[in-house]
Design a protein around this motif. Sequence first.
Motif, PDB file in Angstrom:
ATOM      1  N   GLN A  93     -15.848  26.060  -6.567  1.00  0.00           N
ATOM      2  CA  GLN A  93     -17.476  26.120  -6.961  1.00  0.00           C
ATOM      3  C   GLN A  93     -17.372  25.968  -8.113  1.00  0.00           C
ATOM      4  OE1 GLN A  93     -15.070  28.049  -5.415  1.00  0.00           O
ATOM      5  NE2 GLN A  93     -16.352  29.695  -4.045  1.00  0.00           N
ATOM      6  N   ASN A  94     -16.503  25.786  -9.287  1.00  0.00           N
ATOM      7  CA  ASN A  94     -16.684  25.613 -10.643  1.00  0.00           C
ATOM      8  C   ASN A  94     -16.853  24.329 -11.125  1.00  0.00           C
ATOM      9  OD1 ASN A  94     -15.692  27.350 -11.590  1.00  0.00           O
ATOM     10  ND2 ASN A  94     -14.012  27.171 -11.181  1.00  0.00           N
ATOM     11  N   GLN A  95     -17.295  22.846  -9.078  1.00  0.00           N
ATOM     12  CA  GLN A  95     -17.352  21.187  -9.479  1.00  0.00           C
ATOM     13  C   GLN A  95     -18.575  21.374  -9.471  1.00  0.00           C
ATOM     14  OE1 GLN A  95     -14.445  19.818  -6.517  1.00  0.00           O
ATOM     15  NE2 GLN A  95     -15.378  17.568  -7.127  1.00  0.00           N
ATOM     16  N   LEU A  96     -19.385  22.776  -8.996  1.00  0.00           N
ATOM     17  CA  LEU A  96     -20.953  22.404  -8.338  1.00  0.00           C
ATOM     18  C   LEU A  96     -22.144  22.300 -10.483  1.00  0.00           C
ATOM     19  CD1 LEU A  96     -20.879  24.384  -5.487  1.00  0.00           C
ATOM     20  CD2 LEU A  96     -20.335  21.719  -5.774  1.00  0.00           C
ATOM     21  N   MET A  97     -22.349  21.406 -10.117  1.00  0.00           N
ATOM     22  CA  MET A  97     -22.978  21.612 -11.710  1.00  0.00           C
ATOM     23  C   MET A  97     -24.491  21.268 -11.538  1.00  0.00           C
ATOM     24  SD  MET A  97     -20.267  20.797 -13.768  1.00  0.00           S
ATOM     25  CE  MET A  97     -18.818  19.652 -13.395  1.00  0.00           C
ATOM     26  N   LYS A  98     -25.060  21.404 -11.166  1.00  0.00           N
ATOM     27  CA  LYS A  98     -26.882  21.672 -10.798  1.00  0.00           C
ATOM     28  C   LYS A  98     -26.968  22.755  -9.918  1.00  0.00           C
ATOM     29  CE  LYS A  98     -27.384  17.923 -13.311  1.00  0.00           C
ATOM     30  NZ  LYS A  98     -28.232  17.936 -14.045  1.00  0.00           N
ATOM     31  N   LEU A  99     -28.469  23.133 -10.016  1.00  0.00           N
ATOM     32  CA  LEU A  99     -28.793  24.052  -9.515  1.00  0.00           C
ATOM     33  C   LEU A  99     -29.200  23.765  -7.717  1.00  0.00           C
ATOM     34  CD1 LEU A  99     -29.711  27.162 -10.017  1.00  0.00           C
ATOM     35  CD2 LEU A  99     -32.153  25.713 -10.488  1.00  0.00           C
TER      36      LEU A  99
ATOM     37  N   GLU B  60     -29.497  17.721  -6.068  1.00  0.00           N
ATOM     38  CA  GLU B  60     -29.257  17.295  -7.474  1.00  0.00           C
ATOM     39  C   GLU B  60     -28.091  17.225  -7.750  1.00  0.00           C
ATOM     40  OE1 GLU B  60     -33.721  19.969  -9.435  1.00  0.00           O
ATOM     41  OE2 GLU B  60     -31.517  20.432 -10.238  1.00  0.00           O
ATOM     42  N   ASP B  61     -27.108  18.298  -6.970  1.00  0.00           N
ATOM     43  CA  ASP B  61     -25.742  17.864  -7.280  1.00  0.00           C
ATOM     44  C   ASP B  61     -24.932  17.309  -6.897  1.00  0.00           C
ATOM     45  OD1 ASP B  61     -23.259  19.900  -9.264  1.00  0.00           O
ATOM     46  OD2 ASP B  61     -22.765  19.483  -6.634  1.00  0.00           O
ATOM     47  N   VAL B  62     -25.187  16.935  -5.537  1.00  0.00           N
ATOM     48  CA  VAL B  62     -24.863  15.760  -4.921  1.00  0.00           C
ATOM     49  C   VAL B  62     -25.311  14.402  -5.906  1.00  0.00           C
ATOM     50  CG1 VAL B  62     -24.520  14.725  -2.842  1.00  0.00           C
ATOM     51  CG2 VAL B  62     -24.357  16.654  -2.727  1.00  0.00           C
TER      52      VAL B  62
ATOM     53  N   PHE C 107     -25.902  13.839  -8.664  1.00  0.00           N
ATOM     54  CA  PHE C 107     -24.886  14.272 -10.378  1.00  0.00           C
ATOM     55  C   PHE C 107     -24.355  12.694 -10.403  1.00  0.00           C
ATOM     56  CE2 PHE C 107     -22.167  15.968 -13.055  1.00  0.00           C
ATOM     57  CZ  PHE C 107     -23.693  16.229 -14.336  1.00  0.00           C
ATOM     58  N   ALA C 108     -23.090  12.895  -9.736  1.00  0.00           N
ATOM     59  CA  ALA C 108     -22.281  11.324 -10.317  1.00  0.00           C
ATOM     60  C   ALA C 108     -23.033  10.160 -10.318  1.00  0.00           C
ATOM     61  CB  ALA C 108     -21.478  11.543  -9.992  1.00  0.00           C
TER      62      ALA C 108
ATOM     63  N   VAL D  97     -27.349  26.051  -5.203  1.00  0.00           N
ATOM     64  CA  VAL D  97     -26.135  26.256  -5.051  1.00  0.00           C
ATOM     65  C   VAL D  97     -25.432  27.793  -4.984  1.00  0.00           C
ATOM     66  CG1 VAL D  97     -25.005  24.116  -5.762  1.00  0.00           C
ATOM     67  CG2 VAL D  97     -25.532  26.310  -7.175  1.00  0.00           C
ATOM     68  N   TRP D  98     -26.209  28.928  -5.212  1.00  0.00           N
ATOM     69  CA  TRP D  98     -25.946  30.059  -4.974  1.00  0.00           C
ATOM     70  C   TRP D  98     -26.050  30.629  -3.988  1.00  0.00           C
ATOM     71  CZ3 TRP D  98     -29.661  33.119  -5.470  1.00  0.00           C
ATOM     72  CH2 TRP D  98     -30.869  32.753  -6.219  1.00  0.00           C
TER      73      TRP D  98
ATOM     74  N   GLY E  51     -20.789  15.592  -2.729  1.00  0.00           N
ATOM     75  CA  GLY E  51     -20.792  14.730  -3.751  1.00  0.00           C
ATOM     76  C   GLY E  51     -19.717  14.189  -4.654  1.00  0.00           C
TER      77      GLY E  51
END
Lengths: 572, 275
Positions: A99-105, A109-111, A113-114, A144-145, A159
Amino acid sequence: MVSLNQSIIEIKDVHYQYPGAPDPVLNGASLTINKGDFLAIIGGNGSGKSTICKTINGLIPHYFSGDYEGEVIVNGLSVKEQPVSILSHHVGYVYQDFQNQLMKLTVLEDVGFAPLNFGYPDYEDKAMWALELLGIEHLKDKTVWELSGGQQHLTALAGALALNPEVLIIDEPVAQLDPQHATLIYDKLKYLNEELGKTIIVIEHHTEFIANYCKHVALIEKGKVKWHTNVKQGLLNITELEEVHIYPPQVTQAALQIAHFSDADELPITVEEAKDYFNGYYFHPGTNSHQANLHASHSAILSIKDVQYEVKTLQKERRTVLDIDALTFFEGERVAIVGNNGAGKTTLMKSLAGIIKPRIGEIIVDNIDVKRAPVEKLSSHISYIYQNPEEMFIQDTIYNDVTYFGSVRNLEQNERYEQIADQLDMRDLFPKDGRLLSGGQQRRSSVAIGLAMMPTVMMLDEPTASLDVGNRKQLIRILHSIRDRVKTVLIATHDMQLVSEWATRVIVMEHGIVVFDGTPRALFERVEIWKSAGLKLPQITELSLGLNIHPALSVEEFVARVKEVQLNGANG
Amino acid sequence: MELTDKIKNVLNVQTIKLELIKTAFGKPDVYLANIDPRVLMFWYLTVSILPWFTFNNTILLFIIAYTAVLAVVSRVSPLILTLLGIGIVTELFTIVIVSLVFGGGTFEAILPLLTFSMKLFIMSIASVSVFASMSPERLSDGLLSLKVPAQFSFAVSYGYRMLPILLDEYHQIFQSFRLRGKTPENHGFLKWRIVYYYILVVIKSFYPLMLNIAKRTRLTVEALEVRGFSYSLHNPEAKRVKLSYLKVRTKDYLFILTQLGILLIIWWFGNTFPS
């Protein structure tokens, strides 16, 4: 098929000590991993499993300073000479606390990100490719939530995959997921391994999963790679595994107990192999599935009548998450509540504890009307142990947490704290801050906090989640030992092995409704119920059903029921 | 008892959480949401700063009406508006008290204080309508393109991503305090002891929350490194790709021109008919 002989990762005599740590974590670790391998890394707590993986993606030595010696080669590149940003293109990493590795909303967007950070103009295509590979492209616009734990794990995996690395490292995928989702993740990993030739490394101690999916296994002990071998041989190194609290799959244990003289290569590690292995054996029928009926002899302690609870969703709809006609629990019962995520297990427990108050229905605990009583009054009758122990640590030491309930009430109960300390082996933990403990210690502490409230009924929400096998055994022992302190224990869980070894009664929930209420044995015989509720049976129960005999609940029971050993039965 | 039950039904944690989330995450179908974030920020600054250059109450009243219309257009959540409303009422109440006590029994001080409050009110309502309709991602990218450091603009979007999780966790910790806590036996005058008890729990619950976050952040920072965030800080190409979708289009120019036009008309009207 990718050739297994070409090495992709070479770890040569690596020593490492975290800054400020008294002892080195890695002590001359050496490991060669071949291209296309599916490797399980096992070992006890603090053996250096995660640390060794961080030397592969360059976090050690680039991000973590500290004393580092030795050489790691990944895909022909020396890790020491390459920055983390280059290595990220070769090695993807999924953390245990993903969970703490997911940065975006949102998922997309999160996948992306890198790839976006590395300035690829086609970052969205890369993200979509990873999502499609894992079959979760329909989630791309979700936040993500909103996702379930399994979906979040897949998002974290996507990701890591978006940069198309040759190597994927996944730290304890099963620990935070329910069995159904864990199987799903492993199926995806298997696909990536077999179809795309990715090299997969998992840190894992669930031998059932290792047996089903991995090709090789490496045991890390005291910062060294003790051995590195194929899965079958690895899992049969019984004595060494037990030293680090890892237990062979249940079917292997059964086969070992029945025939010690068997040739190691023939021992089964998966249910499929076991079906062949035990073909030709005869079994006594199961013991009578009727258990002493507590309902007649004991008094009811908890009752629920016509309870409905609904929540509002973001779209302003109302959704019923709990709908129970009538449910009664009696003194002396050990109840397991099972079902998928979102089936209503936690909602049921929270309503019983008075944390949430359903508008419709009646709940009586210990002769108290839950809906009329404040939680401060209820908690000495029914205590609820959160799924995440960290949310229960509200003081600076475990001792203060355990005594908080008593001290605000001016209760003199030092004797009780002493007993709890002994019974749960807590003495060392009392002066520490709960957040700094390991997973197993945190769980034990949360049980201690619950016991100190002297409740009549105790409820635990997924107590065995994220525990390794050693800690799990200890917890089950504790659950048995608190029987004289509390009258009734309720557990919400995905762990069917816990259910079969501990519970006297199982409640299966689906969409907020109770679909089954009876003994574990009766449940396992009702195939249609556990299948539709998405439960995963213990290996030994699955095996007995596969052999068309009455479901066995434990290895011991299975072994005791063997009637006649046929020497040539194996591989019959 | 019945009244408190009714209040509980409307004002429970679940509803508050949903309303906050809706406010924070923007509404893609609202008119303001489709305006370029930089243009919106420019507009926001203009509307918030402009009132401080005048003491003309006509102008202030009209700007209030104007921002209120925008708040309705961007469908600001009723909960936020109610909170704002409560703020205003208590503010007015204090103004009356203050001017009575310190103004020597006359109401002379009320007017200047009212002017001051109107300016504050304009700022609040403009913030609510802008930030409730802008999605966090657009806000963060808008800031980045205005040369705000990437660490800060990322923190903005990450903060939004964490918000619902923090709300949940805070609620759990709050419940933990209550589960083990004890309400005062003696309720006291107007139940003040109960109120005091709750206020203490509300404050105390923040401490474990902060410690939990601090612990979690360690891993987040590590993951940021792996996912190339620190690399992107020194890479102009990454920034260009990230912001390539931000373009000031005709509709953005139209928006800013009409809004400035409306403000000018209000200004002229106020100067012609000062109160």
